[in-house]
Design a protein around this motif. Structure first.
Motif, PDB file in Angstrom:
ATOM      1  N   GLN A  81       0.845  -1.191   0.000  1.00  0.00           N
ATOM      2  CA  GLN A  81       0.000   0.000   0.000  1.00  0.00           C
ATOM      3  C   GLN A  81       0.885   1.248   0.000  1.00  0.00           C
ATOM      4  N   VAL A  82       0.663   2.087  -0.998  1.00  0.00           N
ATOM      5  CA  VAL A  82       1.464   3.299  -1.116  1.00  0.00           C
ATOM      6  C   VAL A  82       0.930   4.367  -0.166  1.00  0.00           C
ATOM      7  N   GLN A  83       1.843   4.986   0.546  1.00  0.00           N
ATOM      8  CA  GLN A  83       1.475   6.108   1.413  1.00  0.00           C
ATOM      9  C   GLN A  83       2.440   7.258   1.208  1.00  0.00           C
ATOM     10  N   LEU A  84       1.882   8.450   1.083  1.00  0.00           N
ATOM     11  CA  LEU A  84       2.664   9.675   1.057  1.00  0.00           C
ATOM     12  C   LEU A  84       2.145  10.533   2.208  1.00  0.00           C
ATOM     13  N   VAL A  85       3.038  10.925   3.096  1.00  0.00           N
ATOM     14  CA  VAL A  85       2.625  11.667   4.285  1.00  0.00           C
ATOM     15  C   VAL A  85       3.386  12.979   4.355  1.00  0.00           C
ATOM     16  N   GLU A  86       2.622  14.065   4.198  1.00  0.00           N
ATOM     17  CA  GLU A  86       3.233  15.401   4.268  1.00  0.00           C
ATOM     18  C   GLU A  86       3.292  15.887   5.713  1.00  0.00           C
ATOM     19  N   SER A  87       4.271  16.724   5.985  1.00  0.00           N
ATOM     20  CA  SER A  87       4.386  17.370   7.285  1.00  0.00           C
ATOM     21  C   SER A  87       5.110  18.694   7.111  1.00  0.00           C
ATOM     22  N   GLY A  88       5.035  19.529   8.152  1.00  0.00           N
ATOM     23  CA  GLY A  88       5.773  20.784   8.126  1.00  0.00           C
ATOM     24  C   GLY A  88       4.935  22.015   7.854  1.00  0.00           C
ATOM     25  N   GLY A  89       3.655  21.824   7.583  1.00  0.00           N
ATOM     26  CA  GLY A  89       2.805  22.986   7.361  1.00  0.00           C
ATOM     27  C   GLY A  89       2.537  23.732   8.649  1.00  0.00           C
ATOM     28  N   GLY A  90       1.891  24.892   8.519  1.00  0.00           N
ATOM     29  CA  GLY A  90       1.573  25.666   9.699  1.00  0.00           C
ATOM     30  C   GLY A  90       1.279  27.106   9.350  1.00  0.00           C
ATOM     31  N   LEU A  91       1.309  27.936  10.380  1.00  0.00           N
ATOM     32  CA  LEU A  91       1.045  29.371  10.236  1.00  0.00           C
ATOM     33  C   LEU A  91       2.357  30.133  10.259  1.00  0.00           C
ATOM     34  N   VAL A  92       2.542  31.010   9.296  1.00  0.00           N
ATOM     35  CA  VAL A  92       3.772  31.797   9.205  1.00  0.00           C
ATOM     36  C   VAL A  92       3.422  33.204   8.748  1.00  0.00           C
ATOM     37  N   GLN A  93       4.218  34.159   9.150  1.00  0.00           N
ATOM     38  CA  GLN A  93       3.992  35.538   8.708  1.00  0.00           C
ATOM     39  C   GLN A  93       4.528  35.739   7.302  1.00  0.00           C
ATOM     40  N   ALA A  94       3.975  36.700   6.612  1.00  0.00           N
ATOM     41  CA  ALA A  94       4.460  37.042   5.281  1.00  0.00           C
ATOM     42  C   ALA A  94       5.955  37.345   5.339  1.00  0.00           C
ATOM     43  N   GLY A  95       6.680  36.835   4.353  1.00  0.00           N
ATOM     44  CA  GLY A  95       8.118  36.987   4.324  1.00  0.00           C
ATOM     45  C   GLY A  95       8.866  35.853   4.996  1.00  0.00           C
ATOM     46  N   GLY A  96       8.142  35.013   5.706  1.00  0.00           N
ATOM     47  CA  GLY A  96       8.756  33.905   6.420  1.00  0.00           C
ATOM     48  C   GLY A  96       8.991  32.698   5.540  1.00  0.00           C
ATOM     49  N   SER A  97       9.456  31.619   6.180  1.00  0.00           N
ATOM     50  CA  SER A  97       9.806  30.394   5.467  1.00  0.00           C
ATOM     51  C   SER A  97       9.196  29.179   6.145  1.00  0.00           C
ATOM     52  N   LEU A  98       8.980  28.153   5.360  1.00  0.00           N
ATOM     53  CA  LEU A  98       8.571  26.851   5.854  1.00  0.00           C
ATOM     54  C   LEU A  98       9.241  25.792   5.016  1.00  0.00           C
ATOM     55  N   ARG A  99       9.468  24.640   5.629  1.00  0.00           N
ATOM     56  CA  ARG A  99       9.993  23.499   4.901  1.00  0.00           C
ATOM     57  C   ARG A  99       9.020  22.345   5.057  1.00  0.00           C
ATOM     58  N   LEU A 100       8.453  21.919   3.952  1.00  0.00           N
ATOM     59  CA  LEU A 100       7.549  20.775   3.954  1.00  0.00           C
ATOM     60  C   LEU A 100       8.329  19.507   3.652  1.00  0.00           C
ATOM     61  N   SER A 101       7.897  18.414   4.246  1.00  0.00           N
ATOM     62  CA  SER A 101       8.462  17.100   3.974  1.00  0.00           C
ATOM     63  C   SER A 101       7.352  16.164   3.533  1.00  0.00           C
ATOM     64  N   CYS A 102       7.719  15.191   2.737  1.00  0.00           N
ATOM     65  CA  CYS A 102       6.772  14.165   2.304  1.00  0.00           C
ATOM     66  C   CYS A 102       7.491  12.826   2.356  1.00  0.00           C
ATOM     67  N   ALA A 103       7.064  11.988   3.286  1.00  0.00           N
ATOM     68  CA  ALA A 103       7.664  10.667   3.454  1.00  0.00           C
ATOM     69  C   ALA A 103       6.851   9.637   2.684  1.00  0.00           C
ATOM     70  N   ALA A 104       7.529   8.870   1.850  1.00  0.00           N
ATOM     71  CA  ALA A 104       6.867   7.882   1.013  1.00  0.00           C
ATOM     72  C   ALA A 104       7.151   6.466   1.497  1.00  0.00           C
ATOM     73  N   SER A 105       6.160   5.609   1.358  1.00  0.00           N
ATOM     74  CA  SER A 105       6.338   4.192   1.674  1.00  0.00           C
ATOM     75  C   SER A 105       5.467   3.372   0.730  1.00  0.00           C
ATOM     76  N   GLY A 106       5.843   2.102   0.576  1.00  0.00           N
ATOM     77  CA  GLY A 106       5.046   1.208  -0.261  1.00  0.00           C
ATOM     78  C   GLY A 106       5.327   1.309  -1.741  1.00  0.00           C
ATOM     79  N   LEU A 107       6.347   2.061  -2.117  1.00  0.00           N
ATOM     80  CA  LEU A 107       6.719   2.156  -3.526  1.00  0.00           C
ATOM     81  C   LEU A 107       8.236   2.245  -3.627  1.00  0.00           C
ATOM     82  N   THR A 108       8.755   1.955  -4.801  1.00  0.00           N
ATOM     83  CA  THR A 108      10.191   2.102  -5.037  1.00  0.00           C
ATOM     84  C   THR A 108      10.450   3.574  -5.309  1.00  0.00           C
ATOM     85  N   PHE A 109      10.762   4.288  -4.238  1.00  0.00           N
ATOM     86  CA  PHE A 109      10.790   5.751  -4.277  1.00  0.00           C
ATOM     87  C   PHE A 109      11.696   6.284  -5.380  1.00  0.00           C
ATOM     88  N   SER A 110      12.866   5.711  -5.526  1.00  0.00           N
ATOM     89  CA  SER A 110      13.829   6.236  -6.494  1.00  0.00           C
ATOM     90  C   SER A 110      13.344   6.069  -7.919  1.00  0.00           C
TER      91      SER A 110
END
Length: 121
Positions: free
Chosen positions: A1-30
């Motif tokens: 079973q393929v799963q993609l799970v995002e994380s890292g979202g949230g509330l930020v002020q204009a001009g700020g930064s965020l880094r999102l991640s997406c962890a994959a499982s159940g597939l040959t990622f490369s």
């Protein structure tokens, strides 16, 4: 079973930064091309950026220079670094996996559940 799970979202002020991640499982990622998309309320889901298995990439014009996609095949994870965020970047952000190189929403095979990004002015 393929799963993609995002994380890292949230509330930020204009001009700020965020880094999102997406962890994959159940597939040959490369073996998959990975993309990031977003969807704001009342709007269609739109392409942001994609990266192939070797690190080649593509960006939508409106994020080029502000967003950076990267991947770590050893960790089965794709990242989206977002800088200089604007209120209009507020949306749910999704990662997706495709067996072919594409920027089309309808050509991606697997999708994560999304993570909310809210940019305050």
């Amino acid at each position: 079973q393929v799963q993609l799970v995002e994380s890292g979202g949230g509330l930020v002020q204009a001009g700020g930064s965020l880094r999102l991640s997406c962890a994959a499982s159940g597939l040959t990622f490369s073996g998959y091309h990975m993309g990031w998309f977003r969807q704001a309320p009342g709007k269609e889901r739109e392409f942001l950026t994609a990266i192939n298995w070797r690190g080649g990439n593509a960006y939508a014009k409106f994020v080029k220079g502000r967003f950076t996609i990267s991947r770590d095949n050893a960790k089965n994870t794709v990242y989206l670094q977002m800088n200089s965020l604007k209120p209009e970047d507020t949306a749910v952000y999704y990662c997706a996996a495709a067996g072919m190189w594409t920027v089309r929403v309808d050509e991606y095979d697997y999708w994560g559940q999304g993570t909310q990004v809210t940019v305050s002015s």
